[in-house]
Design a protein around this motif. Sequence first.
Motif, short mmCIF file in Angstrom:
data_model
loop_
_atom_site.label_atom_id
_atom_site.label_comp_id
_atom_site.label_asym_id
_atom_site.label_seq_id
_atom_site.Cartn_x
_atom_site.Cartn_y
_atom_site.Cartn_z
N SER A 126 -4.80 -1.27 1.75
CA SER A 126 -5.15 -0.16 2.63
C SER A 126 -6.45 0.50 2.18
CB SER A 126 -4.05 0.89 2.64
OG SER A 126 -4.45 2.01 3.41
N TYR A 135 -1.45 2.51 5.80
CA TYR A 135 -1.64 1.07 5.88
C TYR A 135 -1.51 0.59 7.33
CZ TYR A 135 -0.81 -3.90 5.42
OH TYR A 135 -0.88 -5.24 5.57
N SER A 168 0.83 -1.21 0.00
CA SER A 168 0.00 0.00 0.00
C SER A 168 0.87 1.25 0.00
CB SER A 168 -0.94 -0.01 1.21
OG SER A 168 -1.82 -1.10 1.13
#
Length: 126
Positions: free
Chosen positions: A45, A93, A21
């Motif tokens: 995420s 994330y 992410s």
Amino acid sequence: MAAVDLIKNVQVQAILGPQTSSEVVFVVDIGNKTEVPIISFSATSPSISFTKTSYFIRTTLNDNDSTQVKAIAAIIEYFGWREVVPIYEDTDYGKDMIPYLIDAIPTGVFCVFHQLMNRFAVNCTS
């Protein structure tokens, strides 16, 4: 920006990857500027979404981190751990995963979360 020039001059049609992410956050701005789709097979995420970045395509089976933390909670429960210390990165994330983790951790487990130099404790007995 060298990356934008390369994408335009070579006529890139899509960027496959980024795996994390954090990598998507870095690359997606280039995709938006050049109108080239960014396709990730593993970034999860929730802070990265099609509504925020119209050239991002997520192909994971789960579209957020809630599925991943179920496995973590199952490991905690299997081993009967009463206290856990998750260490997470200070990124969208890392931070966005914490609420899912708190909800998934079995009742009666005490959690001390570590994020870089910060530390906070949560009694996950709710």
